[in-house]
Design an enzyme around this catalytic site. Sequence first.
Site, mmCIF file in Angstrom:
data_model
loop_
_atom_site.group_PDB
_atom_site.id
_atom_site.type_symbol
_atom_site.label_atom_id
_atom_site.label_comp_id
_atom_site.label_asym_id
_atom_site.label_seq_id
_atom_site.Cartn_x
_atom_site.Cartn_y
_atom_site.Cartn_z
ATOM 1 N N GLU A 1 0.849 -1.198 0.000
ATOM 2 C CA GLU A 1 0.000 0.000 0.000
ATOM 3 C C GLU A 1 0.881 1.243 0.000
ATOM 4 O O GLU A 1 1.817 1.351 0.789
ATOM 5 C CB GLU A 1 -0.864 -0.042 1.265
ATOM 6 C CG GLU A 1 -1.682 1.203 1.537
ATOM 7 C CD GLU A 1 -2.484 1.096 2.839
ATOM 8 O OE1 GLU A 1 -2.548 -0.007 3.426
ATOM 9 O OE2 GLU A 1 -3.024 2.122 3.260
ATOM 10 N N ASP B 1 0.273 5.069 0.625
ATOM 11 C CA ASP B 1 -0.662 6.127 1.021
ATOM 12 C C ASP B 1 -0.148 7.473 0.538
ATOM 13 O O ASP B 1 0.860 7.977 1.017
ATOM 14 C CB ASP B 1 -0.812 6.164 2.544
ATOM 15 C CG ASP B 1 -1.482 4.912 3.084
ATOM 16 O OD1 ASP B 1 -2.273 4.311 2.346
ATOM 17 O OD2 ASP B 1 -1.201 4.545 4.238
ATOM 18 N N GLU C 1 -3.509 10.790 3.568
ATOM 19 C CA GLU C 1 -4.447 10.448 4.637
ATOM 20 C C GLU C 1 -4.586 11.723 5.415
ATOM 21 O O GLU C 1 -3.621 12.199 6.025
ATOM 22 C CB GLU C 1 -3.888 9.341 5.508
ATOM 23 C CG GLU C 1 -3.772 8.061 4.733
ATOM 24 C CD GLU C 1 -3.694 6.884 5.675
ATOM 25 O OE1 GLU C 1 -4.738 6.276 5.938
ATOM 26 O OE2 GLU C 1 -2.592 6.598 6.151
ATOM 27 N N HIS D 1 3.874 1.606 2.677
ATOM 28 C CA HIS D 1 3.729 0.411 3.532
ATOM 29 C C HIS D 1 4.047 -0.821 2.685
ATOM 30 O O HIS D 1 3.149 -1.375 2.042
ATOM 31 C CB HIS D 1 2.280 0.216 3.987
ATOM 32 C CG HIS D 1 1.703 1.176 4.957
ATOM 33 N ND1 HIS D 1 1.703 0.971 6.314
ATOM 34 C CD2 HIS D 1 1.016 2.323 4.765
ATOM 35 C CE1 HIS D 1 1.050 1.953 6.920
ATOM 36 N NE2 HIS D 1 0.627 2.788 6.003
#
Length: 459
Positions: free
Chosen positions: A231, A233, A236, A247
């Site tokens: 993942e 990101d 956020e 991640h």
Amino acid sequence: MFPKLTLLSFALTAISAHAQLVGTYETETHPSLTWQRCTRSGCQNVSGSIVLDSNWRWVHSNSGYTNCYTGNTWDTSLCPNNRQCATNCALEGANYSNTYGISTSGNALTLKFIQPNSNGKNIGSRVYLLASESRYQMFNLLNQEFTFDVDVSKLPCGLNGAVYFSAMDADGGMARFSTNKAGAKYGTGYCDSQCPRDIKFINGEGNAEGWQPASNDENAGLGNNGICCNEMDIWEANSISAAYTPHPCDGIQATRCSGTACGGQSNRYGSVCDPDGCDFNSFRMGDRSYYGPGLTVNTNSKFTLVTQFLTDTGTASGTLKEIRRLYVQNGRVIQHSKVNVPGMAAHDSITTQFCNEAKVAFGDRDSFGQHGGMAGMSRAMAASMVLVLSIWDDHTANMLWLDSNYPTDADPNKPGIARGTCPTSSGVPAEVEQSAASATVTYSNIKFGDIGTTYSGTA
Ligand SMILES: *[C@@H]1O[C@H](CO)[C@@H](O)[C@H](O)[C@H]1NC(C)=O
Ligand SMILES: *[C@@H]1O[C@H](CO)[C@@H](O)[C@H](O)[C@H]1NC(C)=O
């Protein structure tokens, strides 16, 4: 991130019933969303569309309109085990605007946090960008930049308007799992680095076995199985705090896990993925006047954010070495904040050096490095990832890891604990679902392409 989702279960009046694990009561019409692909010679419109994740959809018996899942529990006769659940149950088409509060206009997507509807209300949503009716748009981010405009002014403490990439299968898993008849057209195949166990269908099977309804979420629960994948990101954020975070996971494809091998609260570091990531949140990194209402990046109004994925060779075949962020607001390019933390250099981007120093300075476990670090994230990007856009509240940690002091019992003066100005008492889902019922986020003007080609502005 700490993902969570909320869905509804409802009873509609049957019109016809002849589904093969895809319902036919509501036609699935994907809202269109224009985005742009950019090179040095300019940007071109791409006609895309979005699809709602399958977890939010009505799941009912293949032969009629009995709910397979109601509230936060499975029907044990339709779903006595995971295999039969998949052969007995169908995913239904979505009424995006009326049921889920999801709408598009030209190049803009708006997600309402709460949408009142004929069944009560929908809470939060998660959508994916499609390339066609049945395939997700795949992005290889290496040596490219990804840009969009966002308005976070109506996202208070406790909410998260998220834009990220997950290493999902392009077809939602249909080719790898022949019992998945719904595929990307119905938003199947979600995975992320938390190895979520609240997913109702994984690898073409249900996730009913061992299902425990959540004590604080009337719509969700946890099954025995979870689904892990890399993942990235990009965003956020709410109006108070923002973070961007790679991640990585061991391996490239989405992988099903079971029980404590999915990580989670009792065994946080037990999965094949890095649940913490290497996050750059300006407030956490020591600049408290950079992002927020009236600050350098002023969250009272719309801005553009650019994320660049630079490689060691300066080509798409190189390895990811740096993830850079910059903002554009009111025609002005705003450089990223610099780290101001004892023991860390004044980094202004994510690099291996930044991640290593942050883990040491904050006394955090280096799960990022242990699951491959930047090179691991790079391998997942090279294999291409799916764009995810969502709005959510957090039934696990009240979003305090993003916008408050976290852990809440640690000394907030210790580096790495303070992440934003939200009170440690904020973000309780039962409260924000009332107080922030009018919350909404708009993502628009998505551009993807060569470094330096997706934005303009004065220095
Ligand atoms: C969605 O629901 C509204 C209200 O019930 C209805 O008017 C509309 O036709 C529905 N849209 C679709 C695409 O079914
Ligand atoms: C590109 O898409 C936007 C948003 O849909 C639209 O306003 C614009 O006219 C389009 N440009 C071209 C050249 O088609």
